[in-house]
Design an enzyme around this catalytic site. Structure first.
Site, PDB file in Angstrom:
ATOM      1  N   CYS A  77       0.835  -1.213   0.000  1.00  0.00           N
ATOM      2  CA  CYS A  77       0.000   0.000   0.000  1.00  0.00           C
ATOM      3  C   CYS A  77       0.868   1.261   0.000  1.00  0.00           C
ATOM      4  CB  CYS A  77      -0.904  -0.056   1.230  1.00  0.00           C
ATOM      5  SG  CYS A  77      -1.738   1.478   1.632  1.00  0.00           S
ATOM      6  N   CYS A 128       0.066   3.896   2.637  1.00  0.00           N
ATOM      7  CA  CYS A 128       0.496   3.400   3.957  1.00  0.00           C
ATOM      8  C   CYS A 128       1.960   3.752   4.205  1.00  0.00           C
ATOM      9  CB  CYS A 128       0.316   1.888   4.050  1.00  0.00           C
ATOM     10  SG  CYS A 128      -1.391   1.340   3.923  1.00  0.00           S
TER      11      CYS A 128
END
Length: 122
Positions: free
Chosen positions: A40, A43
């Site tokens: 991600c 993230c």
């Protein structure tokens, strides 16, 4: 033995996660969980910000959970998008921030933890 202050604690198995949650509940601390994934991009962007907030707000417990590593924990809290930041007070979900939204995350931390170090914010 108190939970580590000023750091993000990565939980790699359910027992570790449950132990941190129990310790925080017994200490009366708010738990902020970063549900993340290695693949991600957002993230990875927000991870250093989350770590900085852990230093700024030592009154809370900051946990990191990889959704691929701890699927059952992510499912328990109905996490469907990453990053998701979940706020747990007294063992119950108190709030949630979905997405790498730095300002929303900090405002929600201040709301639940207090403005302990908010004056030093960027």
């Amino acid at each position: 033995m108190a939970a580590e202050e000023g750091v993000v604690i990565a939980c790699h198995n359910k027992d570790e996660f449950d132990a941190q949650m129990t310790k925080a509940k017994e200490a009366g601390k708010v738990v902020i969980i970063d549900f993340t994934a290695s693949w991600c991009g957002p993230c990875r962007f927000i991870a250093p910000v989350f770590a900085e907030y852990a230093k700024k707000f030592p009154g809370a417990v900051f946990l990191k959970v990889d959704v691929d590593e701890l699927k059952e924990v992510a499912e328990k809290y109905n996490v469907e998008a990453m990053p998701t930041f979940l706020f747990i007070k007294d063992g119950a979900e108190a709030d949630k921030v979905v997405g790498a939204r730095k300002d929303d995350l900090q405002n929600t931390i201040v709301k639940h933890v207090g403005a302990t170090a908010a004056s030093a914010s960027a």
